[in-house]
Design a protein around this motif. Structure first.
Motif, PDB file in Angstrom:
ATOM      1  N   GLY A  64      11.378  47.288  -5.109  1.00 34.49           N
ATOM      2  CA  GLY A  64      12.409  48.323  -5.086  1.00 34.49           C
ATOM      3  C   GLY A  64      12.517  49.039  -6.424  1.00 34.49           C
ATOM      4  N   THR A  65      12.489  48.272  -7.505  1.00 30.39           N
ATOM      5  CA  THR A  65      12.574  48.875  -8.836  1.00 30.39           C
ATOM      6  C   THR A  65      11.363  49.751  -9.115  1.00 30.39           C
ATOM      7  OG1 THR A  65      13.692  46.856  -9.530  1.00 30.39           O
ATOM      8  CG2 THR A  65      12.945  48.328 -11.268  1.00 30.39           C
ATOM      9  N   LEU A  66      10.173  49.223  -8.825  1.00 30.98           N
ATOM     10  CA  LEU A  66       8.950  49.993  -9.085  1.00 30.98           C
ATOM     11  C   LEU A  66       8.956  51.302  -8.298  1.00 30.98           C
ATOM     12  CD1 LEU A  66       6.152  47.238  -8.974  1.00 30.98           C
ATOM     13  CD2 LEU A  66       7.016  48.448 -10.979  1.00 30.98           C
ATOM     14  N   THR A  67       9.310  51.221  -7.007  1.00 31.33           N
ATOM     15  CA  THR A  67       9.271  52.431  -6.180  1.00 31.33           C
ATOM     16  C   THR A  67      10.317  53.435  -6.652  1.00 31.33           C
ATOM     17  OG1 THR A  67      10.641  51.306  -4.573  1.00 31.33           O
ATOM     18  CG2 THR A  67       8.305  51.402  -4.111  1.00 31.33           C
ATOM     19  N   ALA A  68      11.485  52.955  -7.068  1.00 32.17           N
ATOM     20  CA  ALA A  68      12.525  53.880  -7.522  1.00 32.17           C
ATOM     21  C   ALA A  68      12.082  54.601  -8.792  1.00 32.17           C
ATOM     22  CB  ALA A  68      13.831  53.124  -7.764  1.00 32.17           C
ATOM     23  N   LEU A  69      11.513  53.838  -9.733  1.00 40.14           N
ATOM     24  CA  LEU A  69      11.111  54.454 -10.997  1.00 40.14           C
ATOM     25  C   LEU A  69       9.958  55.436 -10.791  1.00 40.14           C
ATOM     26  CD1 LEU A  69      11.443  51.492 -13.522  1.00 40.14           C
ATOM     27  CD2 LEU A  69      12.979  53.415 -13.138  1.00 40.14           C
ATOM     28  N   ASN A  70       9.100  55.164  -9.806  1.00 43.20           N
ATOM     29  CA  ASN A  70       8.025  56.114  -9.522  1.00 43.20           C
ATOM     30  C   ASN A  70       8.549  57.327  -8.765  1.00 43.20           C
ATOM     31  OD1 ASN A  70       5.821  54.918 -10.764  1.00 43.20           O
ATOM     32  ND2 ASN A  70       5.503  53.510  -9.059  1.00 43.20           N
ATOM     33  N   ALA A  71       9.469  57.069  -7.826  1.00 42.48           N
ATOM     34  CA  ALA A  71       9.926  58.161  -6.951  1.00 42.48           C
ATOM     35  C   ALA A  71      10.706  59.217  -7.733  1.00 42.48           C
ATOM     36  CB  ALA A  71      10.781  57.594  -5.821  1.00 42.48           C
ATOM     37  N   ILE A  72      11.483  58.793  -8.699  1.00 42.73           N
ATOM     38  CA  ILE A  72      12.317  59.771  -9.411  1.00 42.73           C
ATOM     39  C   ILE A  72      11.440  60.727 -10.223  1.00 42.73           C
ATOM     40  CG2 ILE A  72      12.727  58.452 -11.542  1.00 42.73           C
ATOM     41  CD1 ILE A  72      15.386  60.389  -9.565  1.00 42.73           C
ATOM     42  N   LYS A  73      10.191  60.322 -10.504  1.00 42.60           N
ATOM     43  CA  LYS A  73       9.278  61.166 -11.277  1.00 42.60           C
ATOM     44  C   LYS A  73       8.364  61.996 -10.380  1.00 42.60           C
ATOM     45  CE  LYS A  73       7.313  57.698 -13.208  1.00 42.60           C
ATOM     46  NZ  LYS A  73       6.533  56.771 -14.041  1.00 42.60           N
ATOM     47  N   VAL A  74       8.647  62.090  -9.095  1.00 43.64           N
ATOM     48  CA  VAL A  74       7.717  62.712  -8.148  1.00 43.64           C
ATOM     49  C   VAL A  74       7.352  64.119  -8.593  1.00 43.64           C
ATOM     50  CG1 VAL A  74       9.650  63.385  -6.697  1.00 43.64           C
ATOM     51  CG2 VAL A  74       7.356  63.404  -5.757  1.00 43.64           C
ATOM     52  N   PHE A  75       6.053  64.399  -8.591  1.00 44.95           N
ATOM     53  CA  PHE A  75       5.557  65.716  -8.981  1.00 44.95           C
ATOM     54  C   PHE A  75       4.365  66.149  -8.117  1.00 44.95           C
ATOM     55  CE2 PHE A  75       2.367  68.152 -11.337  1.00 44.95           C
ATOM     56  CZ  PHE A  75       3.087  69.295 -11.645  1.00 44.95           C
ATOM     57  N   THR A  76       3.289  65.343  -8.176  1.00 42.67           N
ATOM     58  CA  THR A  76       2.021  65.760  -7.590  1.00 42.67           C
ATOM     59  C   THR A  76       2.133  66.124  -6.108  1.00 42.67           C
ATOM     60  OG1 THR A  76       0.912  64.322  -9.156  1.00 42.67           O
ATOM     61  CG2 THR A  76      -0.374  65.055  -7.279  1.00 42.67           C
ATOM     62  N   GLU A  77       2.776  65.238  -5.315  1.00 40.98           N
ATOM     63  CA  GLU A  77       2.877  65.472  -3.879  1.00 40.98           C
ATOM     64  C   GLU A  77       3.508  66.827  -3.607  1.00 40.98           C
ATOM     65  OE1 GLU A  77       3.794  62.926  -5.701  1.00 40.98           O
ATOM     66  OE2 GLU A  77       4.351  61.189  -4.492  1.00 40.98           O
ATOM     67  N   ALA A  78       4.651  67.085  -4.286  1.00 39.93           N
ATOM     68  CA  ALA A  78       5.372  68.331  -4.044  1.00 39.93           C
ATOM     69  C   ALA A  78       4.568  69.530  -4.547  1.00 39.93           C
ATOM     70  CB  ALA A  78       6.738  68.271  -4.719  1.00 39.93           C
ATOM     71  N   PHE A  79       3.949  69.380  -5.711  1.00 41.37           N
ATOM     72  CA  PHE A  79       3.181  70.482  -6.288  1.00 41.37           C
ATOM     73  C   PHE A  79       2.044  70.899  -5.356  1.00 41.37           C
ATOM     74  CE2 PHE A  79      -0.148  72.368  -8.834  1.00 41.37           C
ATOM     75  CZ  PHE A  79       0.531  73.167  -9.743  1.00 41.37           C
ATOM     76  N   VAL A  80       1.302  69.905  -4.842  1.00 41.50           N
ATOM     77  CA  VAL A  80       0.132  70.222  -4.028  1.00 41.50           C
ATOM     78  C   VAL A  80       0.538  70.678  -2.627  1.00 41.50           C
ATOM     79  CG1 VAL A  80      -1.989  69.299  -3.028  1.00 41.50           C
ATOM     80  CG2 VAL A  80      -1.295  68.620  -5.331  1.00 41.50           C
ATOM     81  N   LEU A  81       1.517  70.014  -2.018  1.00 42.32           N
ATOM     82  CA  LEU A  81       1.872  70.322  -0.632  1.00 42.32           C
ATOM     83  C   LEU A  81       2.573  71.664  -0.505  1.00 42.32           C
ATOM     84  CD1 LEU A  81       3.224  67.007   0.895  1.00 42.32           C
ATOM     85  CD2 LEU A  81       1.348  68.369   1.779  1.00 42.32           C
ATOM     86  N   THR A  82       3.529  71.928  -1.378  1.00 44.88           N
ATOM     87  CA  THR A  82       4.395  73.086  -1.180  1.00 44.88           C
ATOM     88  C   THR A  82       4.562  73.932  -2.428  1.00 44.88           C
ATOM     89  OG1 THR A  82       6.340  71.844  -1.837  1.00 44.88           O
ATOM     90  CG2 THR A  82       5.775  71.815   0.498  1.00 44.88           C
ATOM     91  N   GLY A  83       4.213  73.396  -3.594  1.00 47.66           N
ATOM     92  CA  GLY A  83       4.492  74.108  -4.837  1.00 47.66           C
ATOM     93  C   GLY A  83       5.991  74.228  -5.100  1.00 47.66           C
ATOM     94  N   GLY A  84       6.781  73.414  -4.390  1.00 49.67           N
ATOM     95  CA  GLY A  84       8.233  73.449  -4.596  1.00 49.67           C
ATOM     96  C   GLY A  84       8.978  74.214  -3.510  1.00 49.67           C
ATOM     97  N   GLY A  85       8.249  74.896  -2.677  1.00 47.13           N
ATOM     98  CA  GLY A  85       8.874  75.737  -1.664  1.00 47.13           C
ATOM     99  C   GLY A  85       9.218  74.990  -0.396  1.00 47.13           C
TER     100      GLY A  85
END
Lengths: 289, 308
Positions: free
Chosen positions: A215-236
């Motif tokens: 749970g701790t590892l996933t939370a600390l990684n999730a709050i930094k999410v960038f690549t998935e959003a950048f590639v899939l939607t560019g934020g849109g």
């Protein structure tokens, strides 16, 4: 410890101190300093006190980005804490072909996140494979706009993260499950406990420390999410999937506002610190009762 | 897929040898229990195969798309998994228009550099912190602990500025150096060396070994397990990395694979077949590495969890 010169330890430490000093410790100090300036890539800048903080407070794009990252974290953490545990139990059975299954389940982990996002971007199109499959098995009636519906897009991004993370946390859980003594299961079975009962009374209490770790590892990684959003939607669409790191990246590297981006980075650090503290307090209280 | 047995065998440990039940219950109940076991095993396989499709399905669909020719409609409804006339032209076309080989080499350079840096420098620092007594050790260690939780994303602006001041923007060295060593690697190696037996060291010292020989010939071989953990983690992290290479690399000829693929996605957004071929090319080397070293991968991830 005889015959060692005083500088020997420092020779061993020298490459590390150099690398950490230049690429970790100095940037930490510099980020903190920049956060209180209006530094701009082209025109430089000077000390502005708490102006950046005031600007953050009234920057609706910032709050939108923070909300998106937190929402993403809230979806990903429970999913990646529970699903890999179930998968690990499934893959821990002493059945034929289990190594094959484990290797396959882990394969999304070794494909990089960029590859995962490109593959899913193709499947998540409105006319993509996922909609077809879901329609065929009767879950949906009309195509879902996974990536263009603002209320769905963050969930779609989370699906990619969860798909890629499942195998990784499964392996952590398999290691944890191996530490549970077999005779506990046998004793529970003797007492007439069925598989579900055994899961709740033996597995869950004993795997709990691992669950808190995951749970701790996933939370600390999730709050930094960038690549998935950048590639899939560019934020849109319309910033509906713009995450905090994505927004900092855009302000800092497209907007060239290094000072403001650094201030937001400090806020990100405070959020990370907050999550770490929550996780620690929670773990201490609940993981080892 | 051929590895999946069609009739799942019953686990010998679970089935049959259960004296507690067999002795007291009548044969028909015994048979029912066995039926339930067989059903349980079959149910497990059904679930396993279901998850298998979730894991592999996206890859298969990507492979299928990459093999479809230009005359085949990739948006066909219903979708076709098996291409009508499979062709490798997309692979040739994508290799032709993009230096994917260069990207692979660039990624390999950064990833292997990260493995060497983290293993070598991490071990050297971990060894000094674990086995040597010197002034400032506690303070240094505390400073490392304090910065362990700081994610790269928080300091990326300043890391960019330092890299720029060093003149390393748009170089692979610039892509490598910030990931060449993490505090975590030093930690894992320190843990490994702390539990080393002093007698072995003493024996080597009596034999006249110097500090470096002690480290290289005595300590390092005994820490092989931890080195493997550090190697696998730094490789996966560097290979997967997208944000930093995206920031630091500018010219298409310098891109690592992740940045190159996203660039490809932007360039060919019209032709999904080429993007599919590109992603498959990108997966193959690292998938091959994983399959060759699967035991080490699994042990590494499992051990890291225990140590963390």
């Amino acid at each position: 410890m005889i015959g060692r010169r005083w500088y020997t330890p420092w020779l061993f430490l020298a490459p590390s101190l150099l690398l950490l000093g230049v690429f970790l410790w100095w940037p930490v100090l510099n980020t903190t300093a920049l956060a209180f300036t209006d530094t701009h890539t082209l025109r430089g800048g000077g000390f502005t006190g708490l102006d950046n903080l005031r600007r953050i407070m009234s920057d609706s794009f910032f709050w939108n980005a923070l909300r998106n990252s937190l929402f993403f974290t809230i979806i990903v953490v429970p999913a990646l804490t529970v699903l890999p545990l179930l998968l690990a139990i499934l893959a821990s059975a002493k059945l034929k072909g289990m190594t094959f299954f484990r290797v396959v389940f882990f394969s999304p982990v070794v494909a990089s996140m960029v590859v995962a996002a490109l593959i899913w971007g193709w499947m998540l199109r409105s006319d993509g494979l996922l909609n077809f499959v879901l329609e065929r098995i009767g879950i949906i009636n009309e195509p879902v706009r996974w990536l263009s519906d603002p209320s769905l897009v963050m969930i779609s991004v989370a699906v990619v993260t969860i798909w890629k993370g499942l195998g990784y946390y499964m392996v952590i859980y398999i290691a944890g499950l191996q530490n549970i003594p077999k005779d506990l299961y046998e004793a529970a079975e003797l007492d007439g406990a069925g598989p579900i009962r055994r899961f709740w009374s033996v597995t869950v209490p004993l795997i709990r420390p691992t669950m808190f770790l995951v749970g701790t590892l996933t939370a600390l990684n999730a709050i930094k999410v960038f690549t998935e959003a950048f590639v899939l939607t560019g934020g849109g669409p319309n910033r509906a999937s713009e995450t905090l790191v994505l927004y900092i990246y855009q302000r800092g590297f497209s907007g060239l506002e290094l000072g403001y981006a650094s201030a937001m980075s400090l806020v990100l650090f405070v959020v990370v610190l907050g999550l770490t503290l929550i996780a620690q307090i929670w773990t201490r209280r609940r993981a080892n009762p | 897929m051929s590895a999946i047995p069609t009739t799942p065998p019953v686990d010998p440990v679970e089935a049959g040898s259960d004296p507690r039940r067999g002795a007291t219950v009548d044969p028909s109940a015994n048979q029912r229990a066995r039926h339930r076991r067989v059903l349980g095993v079959a149910g497990r396989y059904v679930l396993l195969i279901l998850v298998l499709f979730i894991s592999v399905g996206p890859f298969l669909w990507q492979i299928s798309t990459s093999l479809k020719g230009p005359e085949e409609n990739i948006f066909a409804f219903p979708p076709t998994l098996i291409p009508e006339s499979p062709t490798l032209n997309n692979y040739l076309a994508v290799m032709d228009s993009l230096p994917l080989g260069t990207y692979l080499l660039n990624s390999a350079y950064v990833s292997i550099g990260a493995v060497i840096g983290n293993c070598l420098f991490g071990a050297m620092a971990g060894y000094a912190l674990a086995r040597m007594r010197f002034r400032g050790r506690e303070g240094l260690f505390a400073m490392m602990i304090a910065t362990l939780v700081i994610p790269f994303e928080v300091i990326m602006i300043s890391v960019f500025l330092v890299t720029r001041d060093l003149g390393l923007i748009n170089t692979l060295t610039g892509a490598l150096l910030p990931v060449a060593l993490t505090v975590l690697s030093i930690f894992i190696m320190r843990q490994a060396f702390v539990s080393l037996h002093p007698e072995i060291e003493e024996a080597a010292r009596v034999d006249g070994a110097g500090e470096w020989q002690l480290f290289w010939k005595v300590a390092m071989p005994s820490a092989r397990g931890s080195l493997a953990v550090v190697a696998i983690f730094s490789f996966m992290a560097a290979w997967d990395d997208f944000l930093w290479p995206l920031i630091v690399l500018r010219d298409a000829s310098k891109f690592t694979l992740t940045v190159g693929l996203v660039f490809l996605d932007g360039q060919f957004s019209a032709d999904q077949r080429l993007i599919a071929a590109g992603t498959i090319i990108a997966i193959i080397p690292v998938l091959a590495l994983f399959i060759a070293l699967q035991k080490q991968f699994f042990r590494g991830v499992g051990q890291a969890a225990v140590k963390g």
